[in-house]
Design a protein around this motif. Structure first.
Motif, PDB file in Angstrom:
ATOM      1  N   PRO A   1      -1.187  24.914  71.697  1.00 36.60           N
ATOM      2  CA  PRO A   1      -1.469  24.254  70.611  1.00 36.60           C
ATOM      3  C   PRO A   1      -2.983  22.574  71.286  1.00 36.60           C
ATOM      4  N   LEU A   2      -3.657  22.082  70.949  1.00 33.26           N
ATOM      5  CA  LEU A   2      -4.876  21.775  71.520  1.00 33.26           C
ATOM      6  C   LEU A   2      -3.901  19.977  71.701  1.00 33.26           C
ATOM      7  N   ALA A   3      -3.503  19.924  71.099  1.00 30.25           N
ATOM      8  CA  ALA A   3      -2.387  18.595  70.796  1.00 30.25           C
ATOM      9  C   ALA A   3      -1.647  18.652  72.067  1.00 30.25           C
ATOM     10  N   GLN A   4      -0.859  19.834  72.420  1.00 35.95           N
ATOM     11  CA  GLN A   4       0.099  19.682  73.534  1.00 35.95           C
ATOM     12  C   GLN A   4      -1.112  19.620  75.073  1.00 35.95           C
ATOM     13  N   GLU A   5      -2.401  20.745  74.868  1.00 31.14           N
ATOM     14  CA  GLU A   5      -2.815  20.187  75.664  1.00 31.14           C
ATOM     15  C   GLU A   5      -3.258  19.020  76.630  1.00 31.14           C
ATOM     16  N   LEU A   6      -3.194  18.155  75.842  1.00 36.17           N
ATOM     17  CA  LEU A   6      -4.110  16.809  75.769  1.00 36.17           C
ATOM     18  C   LEU A   6      -3.255  15.814  75.957  1.00 36.17           C
TER      19      LEU A   6
ATOM     20  N   GLU B   1      -8.156  17.043  63.876  1.00 38.25           N
ATOM     21  CA  GLU B   1      -8.073  18.674  62.487  1.00 38.25           C
ATOM     22  C   GLU B   1      -8.375  19.797  63.552  1.00 38.25           C
ATOM     23  N   ALA B   2      -8.451  19.489  64.541  1.00 45.16           N
ATOM     24  CA  ALA B   2      -9.098  20.382  65.393  1.00 45.16           C
ATOM     25  C   ALA B   2      -7.664  20.277  66.558  1.00 45.16           C
ATOM     26  N   LEU B   3      -6.632  19.201  66.299  1.00 42.90           N
ATOM     27  CA  LEU B   3      -5.012  19.088  67.175  1.00 42.90           C
ATOM     28  C   LEU B   3      -4.451  20.882  67.332  1.00 42.90           C
ATOM     29  N   THR B   4      -4.296  21.486  65.387  1.00 45.33           N
ATOM     30  CA  THR B   4      -3.733  22.710  66.057  1.00 45.33           C
ATOM     31  C   THR B   4      -4.377  23.867  66.718  1.00 45.33           C
ATOM     32  N   TRP B   5      -5.635  23.761  67.123  1.00 47.02           N
ATOM     33  CA  TRP B   5      -6.402  24.762  67.705  1.00 47.02           C
ATOM     34  C   TRP B   5      -5.910  25.454  69.103  1.00 47.02           C
ATOM     35  N   PRO B   6      -5.722  26.617  69.276  1.00 45.16           N
ATOM     36  CA  PRO B   6      -4.855  27.450  70.408  1.00 45.16           C
ATOM     37  C   PRO B   6      -5.518  27.303  71.306  1.00 45.16           C
ATOM     38  N   LEU B   7      -5.452  27.023  72.402  1.00 42.44           N
ATOM     39  CA  LEU B   7      -6.286  27.424  73.653  1.00 42.44           C
ATOM     40  C   LEU B   7      -5.301  27.539  74.860  1.00 42.44           C
ATOM     41  N   PRO B   8      -6.036  28.376  76.233  1.00 41.35           N
ATOM     42  CA  PRO B   8      -4.899  29.040  76.981  1.00 41.35           C
ATOM     43  C   PRO B   8      -4.807  27.332  78.012  1.00 41.35           C
ATOM     44  N   PRO B   9      -3.188  26.888  78.321  1.00 41.21           N
ATOM     45  CA  PRO B   9      -2.916  26.135  78.603  1.00 41.21           C
ATOM     46  C   PRO B   9      -3.696  25.952  80.174  1.00 41.21           C
ATOM     47  N   ALA B  10      -4.477  24.400  80.315  1.00 42.13           N
ATOM     48  CA  ALA B  10      -4.407  24.055  81.658  1.00 42.13           C
ATOM     49  C   ALA B  10      -6.387  24.057  81.286  1.00 42.13           C
TER      50      ALA B  10
ATOM     51  N   VAL C   1      -1.908  28.002  64.402  1.00 47.03           N
ATOM     52  CA  VAL C   1      -1.219  26.921  65.741  1.00 47.03           C
ATOM     53  C   VAL C   1      -0.355  25.902  64.544  1.00 47.03           C
ATOM     54  N   ALA C   2       0.707  25.990  64.932  1.00 48.27           N
ATOM     55  CA  ALA C   2       1.857  24.508  64.723  1.00 48.27           C
ATOM     56  C   ALA C   2       1.518  23.578  65.854  1.00 48.27           C
ATOM     57  N   ALA C   3       0.964  22.157  65.441  1.00 51.21           N
ATOM     58  CA  ALA C   3       1.002  21.350  66.434  1.00 51.21           C
ATOM     59  C   ALA C   3       1.841  19.816  66.608  1.00 51.21           C
ATOM     60  N   PRO C   4       2.603  19.736  67.337  1.00 48.56           N
ATOM     61  CA  PRO C   4       3.047  18.701  67.419  1.00 48.56           C
ATOM     62  C   PRO C   4       3.014  17.433  67.082  1.00 48.56           C
ATOM     63  N   GLU C   5       3.329  16.431  67.070  1.00 52.53           N
ATOM     64  CA  GLU C   5       2.540  15.120  66.691  1.00 52.53           C
ATOM     65  C   GLU C   5       1.789  15.034  67.821  1.00 52.53           C
ATOM     66  N   ALA C   6       0.594  14.075  67.091  1.00 55.69           N
ATOM     67  CA  ALA C   6      -0.619  13.966  68.196  1.00 55.69           C
ATOM     68  C   ALA C   6      -0.176  12.903  69.049  1.00 55.69           C
TER      69      ALA C   6
ATOM     70  N   GLY D   1     -17.441  24.712  61.804  1.00 57.83           N
ATOM     71  CA  GLY D   1     -15.942  26.362  62.076  1.00 57.83           C
ATOM     72  C   GLY D   1     -15.408  26.830  63.160  1.00 57.83           C
ATOM     73  N   ARG D   2     -16.357  25.826  64.207  1.00 61.10           N
ATOM     74  CA  ARG D   2     -15.790  26.596  65.145  1.00 61.10           C
ATOM     75  C   ARG D   2     -15.481  24.945  65.940  1.00 61.10           C
ATOM     76  N   LEU D   3     -14.502  25.529  67.137  1.00 60.05           N
ATOM     77  CA  LEU D   3     -14.283  23.905  68.001  1.00 60.05           C
ATOM     78  C   LEU D   3     -14.917  23.650  68.640  1.00 60.05           C
ATOM     79  N   CYS D   4     -15.244  21.977  69.099  1.00 57.73           N
ATOM     80  CA  CYS D   4     -16.578  21.974  70.523  1.00 57.73           C
ATOM     81  C   CYS D   4     -15.566  21.014  71.064  1.00 57.73           C
ATOM     82  N   LEU D   5     -15.548  21.481  72.230  1.00 59.59           N
ATOM     83  CA  LEU D   5     -14.785  20.709  73.409  1.00 59.59           C
ATOM     84  C   LEU D   5     -15.949  19.836  74.871  1.00 59.59           C
ATOM     85  N   THR D   6     -16.252  18.696  74.660  1.00 57.70           N
ATOM     86  CA  THR D   6     -17.306  18.219  75.734  1.00 57.70           C
ATOM     87  C   THR D   6     -16.846  16.904  76.848  1.00 57.70           C
ATOM     88  N   VAL D   7     -16.538  17.294  78.032  1.00 57.21           N
ATOM     89  CA  VAL D   7     -16.334  16.878  79.088  1.00 57.21           C
ATOM     90  C   VAL D   7     -17.694  16.038  79.603  1.00 57.21           C
TER      91      VAL D   7
END
Length: 199
Positions: A54-59, A86-95, A190-195, A127-133
């Protein structure tokens, strides 16, 4: 070999070595005792072996990485987060996000005497995840290793999320580069851990 070219699992060790070599001697023992070191190593040995997290874990992993980099860059490195819950459950490849933040620091902060700010913005749009750095800099100054690291991240992202997933670099302003990641809705929740505690 550049850090971006190292396979995912050993990268945390390479990062820790690189940081330790530049941290003043008086801080080296303090560095080893920091919780962020254990968190980063744990992610390298366990989380990064999973196909997605989950994105939360990646962050959380990114937060640990940035905490270590701030030992090296001190007040030259400033980070600002805007993350939609609401984006924190989104699955992403690690790193995936870590790769973008690493590049932002290496090419946007490290070369500048005064450093700068890295901005991580995460939202759901249409409906899409948008992540910008965002980071200061110009695309023409990036090295081949940056392109390779982003190509690897893009390949892993599309393998997990399909061809509609994109990862691009943009010159937003004369001195502002954006790494933009967009991901279609996941096929399964994907279940997200605590934010994560960002800030």
């Amino acid at each position: 070999m550049e850090i971006e070219q190292i396979p995912t699992e050993p990268r945390a060790l390479a990062l820790l070595v690189a940081i330790a070599l530049q941290v003043p001697m008086a801080q080296k023992q303090y560095l080893l005792c920091r919780p962020s070191v254990a968190d980063l190593l744990r992610a390298a040995l366990t989380t990064n072996l999973q196909p997605s997290i989950p994105l939360a874990q990646e962050l959380e992993t990114v937060r640990s990485y940035v905490a270590l980099e701030q030992l090296r860059y001190e007040d030259r490195l400033r980070l600002r987060w805007t993350v939609a819950d609401e984006a924190l459950t989104w699955p992403l490849p690690p790193a995936t996000v870590q790769t973008l933040v690493e590049n932002a620091i290496k090419y946007g902060i490290a070369p500048r005497i005064d450093g700068g700010e890295v901005v991580v913005d995460v939202a759901l749009r249409e409906g899409r995840l948008c992540l910008t750095v965002l980071n200061p800099g110009r695309l023409g100054t990036a090295s081949n290793s940056t392109s390779l690291g982003l190509a690897n991240a893009r390949r892993r992202l599309q393998h997990l999320c399909g061809e509609e997933a994109t990862l691009t670099l943009e010159q937003r302003e004369p001195d502002l580069v954006a790494a933009v990641l967009t991901v279609p809705p996941p096929l399964a929740a994907v279940a997200a851990p605590e934010a994560p505690r960002l800030g």
